[in-house]
Design a protein around this motif. Structure first.
Motif, PDB file in Angstrom:
ATOM      1  N   UNK A 227       0.849  -1.193   0.000  1.00  0.00           N
ATOM      2  CA  UNK A 227       0.000   0.000   0.000  1.00  0.00           C
ATOM      3  C   UNK A 227       0.889   1.249   0.000  1.00  0.00           C
ATOM      4  N   UNK A 228       0.355   2.391  -0.428  1.00  0.00           N
ATOM      5  CA  UNK A 228       1.163   3.614  -0.401  1.00  0.00           C
ATOM      6  C   UNK A 228       1.265   4.174   1.003  1.00  0.00           C
ATOM      7  N   UNK A 229       2.323   4.916   1.298  1.00  0.00           N
ATOM      8  CA  UNK A 229       2.379   5.645   2.565  1.00  0.00           C
ATOM      9  C   UNK A 229       1.297   6.709   2.593  1.00  0.00           C
ATOM     10  N   UNK A 230       0.958   7.152   3.782  1.00  0.00           N
ATOM     11  CA  UNK A 230      -0.131   8.118   3.922  1.00  0.00           C
ATOM     12  C   UNK A 230       0.360   9.531   3.651  1.00  0.00           C
ATOM     13  N   UNK A 231      -0.393  10.225   2.813  1.00  0.00           N
ATOM     14  CA  UNK A 231      -0.201  11.653   2.580  1.00  0.00           C
ATOM     15  C   UNK A 231      -1.573  12.299   2.707  1.00  0.00           C
ATOM     16  N   UNK A 232      -1.676  13.331   3.507  1.00  0.00           N
ATOM     17  CA  UNK A 232      -2.960  13.958   3.787  1.00  0.00           C
ATOM     18  C   UNK A 232      -3.528  14.659   2.555  1.00  0.00           C
ATOM     19  N   UNK A 317      13.037   1.083   1.350  1.00  0.00           N
ATOM     20  CA  UNK A 317      13.036   1.569  -0.032  1.00  0.00           C
ATOM     21  C   UNK A 317      11.928   2.576  -0.346  1.00  0.00           C
ATOM     22  N   UNK A 318      10.817   2.551   0.383  1.00  0.00           N
ATOM     23  CA  UNK A 318       9.679   3.396   0.039  1.00  0.00           C
ATOM     24  C   UNK A 318       9.787   4.761   0.715  1.00  0.00           C
ATOM     25  N   UNK A 319       8.986   5.700   0.201  1.00  0.00           N
ATOM     26  CA  UNK A 319       9.037   7.072   0.706  1.00  0.00           C
ATOM     27  C   UNK A 319       7.712   7.769   0.414  1.00  0.00           C
ATOM     28  N   UNK A 320       7.250   8.664   1.304  1.00  0.00           N
ATOM     29  CA  UNK A 320       6.033   9.430   1.016  1.00  0.00           C
ATOM     30  C   UNK A 320       6.204  10.350  -0.180  1.00  0.00           C
ATOM     31  N   UNK A 321       7.444  10.630  -0.553  1.00  0.00           N
ATOM     32  CA  UNK A 321       7.694  11.491  -1.720  1.00  0.00           C
ATOM     33  C   UNK A 321       7.112  10.882  -2.996  1.00  0.00           C
ATOM     34  N   UNK A 322       6.995   9.555  -3.031  1.00  0.00           N
ATOM     35  CA  UNK A 322       6.388   8.912  -4.195  1.00  0.00           C
ATOM     36  C   UNK A 322       4.969   9.420  -4.413  1.00  0.00           C
ATOM     37  N   UNK A 323       4.198   9.466  -3.319  1.00  0.00           N
ATOM     38  CA  UNK A 323       2.805   9.895  -3.406  1.00  0.00           C
ATOM     39  C   UNK A 323       2.725  11.405  -3.621  1.00  0.00           C
ATOM     40  N   UNK A 324       3.496  12.155  -2.866  1.00  0.00           N
ATOM     41  CA  UNK A 324       3.443  13.613  -2.979  1.00  0.00           C
ATOM     42  C   UNK A 324       3.837  14.085  -4.379  1.00  0.00           C
ATOM     43  N   UNK A 325       4.852  13.464  -4.945  1.00  0.00           N
ATOM     44  CA  UNK A 325       5.294  13.855  -6.283  1.00  0.00           C
ATOM     45  C   UNK A 325       4.200  13.613  -7.313  1.00  0.00           C
ATOM     46  N   UNK A 402     -10.001   5.091  -5.085  1.00  0.00           N
ATOM     47  CA  UNK A 402      -9.018   5.651  -4.158  1.00  0.00           C
ATOM     48  C   UNK A 402      -8.205   4.536  -3.503  1.00  0.00           C
ATOM     49  N   UNK A 403      -7.307   4.902  -2.598  1.00  0.00           N
ATOM     50  CA  UNK A 403      -6.349   3.926  -2.072  1.00  0.00           C
ATOM     51  C   UNK A 403      -7.029   2.800  -1.290  1.00  0.00           C
ATOM     52  N   UNK A 404      -8.021   3.138  -0.458  1.00  0.00           N
ATOM     53  CA  UNK A 404      -8.706   2.074   0.277  1.00  0.00           C
ATOM     54  C   UNK A 404      -9.484   1.178  -0.678  1.00  0.00           C
TER      55      UNK A 404
END
Length: 432
Positions: A227-232, A317-325, A402-404
């Motif tokens: 799953x992706x990290x959480x970004x508000x 390896x993962x980062x919230x920057x993936x989602x934010x970008x 959406x993600x869920x």
């Protein structure tokens, strides 16, 4: 709006047409009007030709969409556990907003979702809402997750004592969330996580985890969904609302985050496998690279101004920057060998991002120049698909795409683990 405005991106800039600018503006407007907020007001009509140099429209509307047939029969029972397992942790306000908060978001969304059943005998899957990552990243930056294994064991004992469902399947149809660095291994350091492995009590269950790699690893030796990290979504919306009317992408390459001058920390381990240190040493003096080592609350506005956003590995390896970008239209440059990215069936990662091998980090400038001169426009066009952004964001309520919803779709592909579905299937076979 100007996407390719940096002096070192001349070839890509020449390809940017007025129609393309209009398309990107419209994509942003549609995305933020259909993904972020829930209201009862009807959506306004879409403009036929928005101005070229306006920021995305800050609409407050979310269109309800019917659930696809693939999920309409899915049933999930959510255990009502004592608050010590979940909501008590929310006294730490960061628990529901930091990058590990998908465990909270998924729980909340399931409580009001179409798939929730209050009859456990009618359930395909059983969701166990234990918040183990709430205090993972404390304000002072030190991880605190030593409580995870005992908290989960206590929850399993409780549900197995009170209900028959865990024992009848040995947990095969039970779902947990592990939204921290090394997922179901429940440790902050990879070598210790590998040594500990997945807790025995969870080895037959399903784990939703941010950690995922394409090679064999003890921390994914359990049925899992990446799953992706959480970004508000609210923070992203605020960022877009604050963009000036003459918003331009005037940063060519961006990264803000921990970049150690000397990567070996007090534990004797090398942070980011030295990748971030190499980035700093090689490019901190390059005016094309906007690199910052210190925290800044408004850093998402910097992402919105950038053409390329570096997403190097940290400890994991993962980062919230993936989602934010992706959400803010900056091309993610993924530097994490073997990373397994979330929801690959919904997000066309090869078409919206770049992957650079860790060993090639010193060649970043040449690699990005080559992309800017060839296919950057194509990548950006793919990147602005509103459905791609939606697939990586968790909302308060589940909405198709959406993600869920992507989590639920992934679970629907594992119905062979459901005793209910197996019974229904046998009954149908018998009837025919």
């Amino acid at each position: 709006m100007k996407l390719q405005s940096h002096n070192h991106n001349n070839h890509g800039a020449n390809k940017t047409t007025s129609f393309y600018k209009w398309l990107l503006c419209l994509s942003l407007s549609l995305y933020f009007s259909t993904s972020y907020l829930i209201t009862t007001s009807p959506p306004p009509p879409s403009p036929s030709q928005p101005p070229h140099n306006t920021k995305p429209s800050p609409q407050r509307t979310l269109f309800e969409t019917p659930w696809s047939s693939s999920l309409k029969n899915l049933r999930i029972f959510v255990y009502d556990l004592p608050s010590k397992f979940n909501t008590d942790w929310l006294t730490n306000q960061r628990c529901s907003t930091h990058l590990f908060a998908s465990e909270v978001a998924i729980h909340r969304a399931l409580l009001t979702s179409h798939v929730r059943t209050f009859d456990p005998y009618d359930a395909d899957f059983f969701f166990v809402p234990v918040y183990v990552s709430c205090n993972f990243s404390t304000v002072n930056g030190f991880p605190a997750i030593g409580h995870a294994r005992s908290l989960i064991s206590s929850a399993v004992k409780l549900i197995s004592d009170r209900f028959p469902f865990w024992n009848r399947s040995h947990g095969r149809d039970h779902v947990f969330v592990a939204s921290h660095d090394f997922g179901s291994c429940f440790h902050t350091l990879e070598d210790v996580a590998i040594a500990d492995g997945v807790p025995e009590i969870m080895r037959k269950s399903i784990v939703l985890q941010t950690f995922g790699v394409t090679y064999k690893h003890p921390c994914q030796e359990v049925e899992n969904v990446v799953i992706p990290p959480y970004v508000s979504p609210e923070n992203l919306r605020t960022t877009v609302d604050k963009l000036p009317a003459n918003w331009q992408r005037d940063i060519w390459v961006f990264f803000r985050g921990k970049m150690e001058v000397h990567p070996k920390n007090v534990s004797g381990r090398y942070y980011s496998k030295k990748v971030r240190t190499m980035i700093w040493r090689k490019f901190s003096g390059d005016r094309r690279f906007y690199l910052q080592r210190h925290r800044f609350a408004g850093y998402q506005s910097e992402i919105a101004r950038s053409v390329f956003c570096l997403c190097p590995l940290g400890w994991a390896p993962w980062s919230p920057r993936l989602v934010e970008s992706v959400a803010l239209g900056c091309v993610p440059v993924i530097i994490a060998d073997g990373i397994r990215l979330p929801f690959s069936s919904a997000v066309r990662w090869p078409e919206i991002s770049l992957t650079v091998a860790e060993r090639d980090v010193g060649k970043l400038a040449e690699i990005l120049e080559r992309v800017a001169a060839t296919n950057l426009s194509d990548i950006q066009r793919n990147l602005w698909d509103p459905m791609t952004k939606k697939a990586l964001l968790f909302n308060e309520r589940v909405h198709e795409g959406d993600a869920t919803w992507q989590v639920l779709r992934s679970l629907s592909e594992k119905l062979d683990r459901s005793l209910r579905s197996s019974r229904v299937s046998r009954q149908l076979d018998f009837a025919t």
